[in-house]
Design a protein around this motif. Structure first.
Motif, mmCIF file in Angstrom:
data_model
loop_
_atom_site.group_PDB
_atom_site.id
_atom_site.type_symbol
_atom_site.label_atom_id
_atom_site.label_comp_id
_atom_site.label_asym_id
_atom_site.label_seq_id
_atom_site.Cartn_x
_atom_site.Cartn_y
_atom_site.Cartn_z
ATOM 1 N N LYS A 1 0.829 -1.216 0.000
ATOM 2 C CA LYS A 1 0.000 0.000 0.000
ATOM 3 C C LYS A 1 0.859 1.260 0.000
ATOM 4 O O LYS A 1 0.531 2.251 -0.617
ATOM 5 N N ILE A 2 1.946 1.222 0.727
ATOM 6 C CA ILE A 2 2.864 2.359 0.781
ATOM 7 C C ILE A 2 4.024 2.043 -0.154
ATOM 8 O O ILE A 2 4.788 1.115 0.077
ATOM 9 N N ARG A 3 4.157 2.816 -1.219
ATOM 10 C CA ARG A 3 5.106 2.516 -2.285
ATOM 11 C C ARG A 3 6.470 3.179 -2.087
ATOM 12 O O ARG A 3 7.412 2.878 -2.809
ATOM 13 N N THR A 4 6.607 4.032 -1.113
ATOM 14 C CA THR A 4 7.830 4.822 -0.937
ATOM 15 C C THR A 4 9.083 3.965 -0.905
ATOM 16 O O THR A 4 10.088 4.302 -1.533
ATOM 17 N N TYR A 5 9.054 2.869 -0.170
ATOM 18 C CA TYR A 5 10.252 2.065 0.041
ATOM 19 C C TYR A 5 10.335 0.840 -0.872
ATOM 20 O O TYR A 5 11.265 0.049 -0.746
ATOM 21 N N VAL A 6 9.397 0.690 -1.784
ATOM 22 C CA VAL A 6 9.394 -0.487 -2.655
ATOM 23 C C VAL A 6 10.702 -0.613 -3.439
ATOM 24 O O VAL A 6 11.298 -1.691 -3.459
ATOM 25 N N PRO A 7 11.208 0.435 -4.089
ATOM 26 C CA PRO A 7 12.459 0.260 -4.846
ATOM 27 C C PRO A 7 13.627 -0.242 -3.995
ATOM 28 O O PRO A 7 14.392 -1.102 -4.417
ATOM 29 N N ILE A 8 13.752 0.261 -2.776
ATOM 30 C CA ILE A 8 14.863 -0.171 -1.923
ATOM 31 C C ILE A 8 14.663 -1.613 -1.464
ATOM 32 O O ILE A 8 15.622 -2.384 -1.357
ATOM 33 N N LEU A 9 13.425 -2.001 -1.207
ATOM 34 C CA LEU A 9 13.144 -3.387 -0.823
ATOM 35 C C LEU A 9 13.387 -4.331 -1.994
ATOM 36 O O LEU A 9 13.909 -5.431 -1.814
ATOM 37 N N VAL A 10 13.010 -3.891 -3.188
ATOM 38 C CA VAL A 10 13.260 -4.691 -4.387
ATOM 39 C C VAL A 10 14.762 -4.854 -4.588
ATOM 40 O O VAL A 10 15.241 -5.951 -4.889
ATOM 41 N N GLU A 11 15.506 -3.771 -4.397
ATOM 42 C CA GLU A 11 16.961 -3.848 -4.561
ATOM 43 C C GLU A 11 17.572 -4.857 -3.600
ATOM 44 O O GLU A 11 18.386 -5.695 -3.988
ATOM 45 N N ARG A 12 17.179 -4.787 -2.347
ATOM 46 C CA ARG A 12 17.727 -5.714 -1.348
ATOM 47 C C ARG A 12 17.407 -7.161 -1.732
ATOM 48 O O ARG A 12 18.277 -8.034 -1.683
ATOM 49 N N ARG A 13 16.162 -7.410 -2.108
ATOM 50 C CA ARG A 13 15.741 -8.766 -2.457
ATOM 51 C C ARG A 13 16.469 -9.248 -3.716
ATOM 52 O O ARG A 13 16.974 -10.367 -3.763
ATOM 53 N N ALA A 14 16.531 -8.398 -4.730
ATOM 54 C CA ALA A 14 17.176 -8.785 -5.989
ATOM 55 C C ALA A 14 18.671 -9.040 -5.784
ATOM 56 O O ALA A 14 19.217 -10.011 -6.323
ATOM 57 N N ARG A 15 19.346 -8.189 -5.022
ATOM 58 C CA ARG A 15 20.774 -8.400 -4.754
ATOM 59 C C ARG A 15 21.017 -9.738 -4.059
ATOM 60 O O ARG A 15 21.929 -10.482 -4.423
ATOM 61 N N ASN A 16 20.204 -10.037 -3.062
ATOM 62 C CA ASN A 16 20.345 -11.316 -2.353
ATOM 63 C C ASN A 16 20.126 -12.495 -3.294
ATOM 64 O O ASN A 16 20.849 -13.497 -3.235
ATOM 65 N N LEU A 17 19.142 -12.390 -4.157
ATOM 66 C CA LEU A 17 18.863 -13.471 -5.103
ATOM 67 C C LEU A 17 19.992 -13.637 -6.115
ATOM 68 O O LEU A 17 20.390 -14.764 -6.430
ATOM 69 N N LEU A 18 20.527 -12.524 -6.592
ATOM 70 C CA LEU A 18 21.623 -12.605 -7.566
ATOM 71 C C LEU A 18 22.892 -13.170 -6.937
ATOM 72 O O LEU A 18 23.615 -13.945 -7.576
ATOM 73 N N VAL A 19 23.156 -12.827 -5.700
ATOM 74 C CA VAL A 19 24.304 -13.402 -4.995
ATOM 75 C C VAL A 19 24.118 -14.909 -4.858
ATOM 76 O O VAL A 19 25.056 -15.695 -5.068
ATOM 77 N N ALA A 20 22.898 -15.335 -4.545
ATOM 78 C CA ALA A 20 22.623 -16.770 -4.425
ATOM 79 C C ALA A 20 22.786 -17.463 -5.776
ATOM 80 O O ALA A 20 23.332 -18.566 -5.844
ATOM 81 N N ILE A 21 22.352 -16.814 -6.835
ATOM 82 C CA ILE A 21 22.506 -17.389 -8.178
ATOM 83 C C ILE A 21 23.988 -17.531 -8.511
ATOM 84 O O ILE A 21 24.431 -18.570 -9.005
#
Length: 114
Positions: free
Chosen positions: A47-67
């Motif tokens: 509902k609150i979109r302000t922090y979505v880009p930073i949360l996406v970045e954290r999640r994507a970085r973790n996934l790419l490191v795992a890959i």
């Protein structure tokens, strides 16, 4: 105004994908794009979109490191699914509180209501 936020979020995600491609040159660009899209999809109902880009970045970085660690190039590792609560926990929607206007420290109440 909402359209501007959506455009800002989209621009932030495109910039993020570019940075992640540079940071992870051993992973195919399409895999990085898919990872960012999947990470963003996990927050589609926020509902609150302000922090979505930073949360996406954290999640994507973790996934790419795992890959990279696994040496895989699959764009859909098992960890890309939406996070689930551990067994025995209560979903966030059940534990959400709301502020009650006439309660607070002066009345001795917490000011929160379940």
């Amino acid at each position: 105004m909402r359209g501007d936020r959506s455009q800002d979020e989209t621009a932030a995600l495109l910039h993020l994908a570019t940075r992640l491609k540079a940071a992870h040159p051993t992973i195919e660009a399409s895999v990085v794009d898919d990872t960012v899209a999947s990470a963003h999809d996990a927050f589609r109902e926020a509902k609150i979109r302000t922090y979505v880009p930073i949360l996406v970045e954290r999640r994507a970085r973790n996934l790419l490191v795992a890959i990279e660690r696994e040496g895989a190039t699959s764009p859909k590792p098992a960890s890309l699914s939406a996070p689930t609560a551990p067994p025995g926990t209560v979903p966030a929607t059940v534990t959400a509180f709301r502020v009650v206007g006439d309660q607070g420290p002066a009345t001795g109440a917490t000011g929160l209501e379940l």
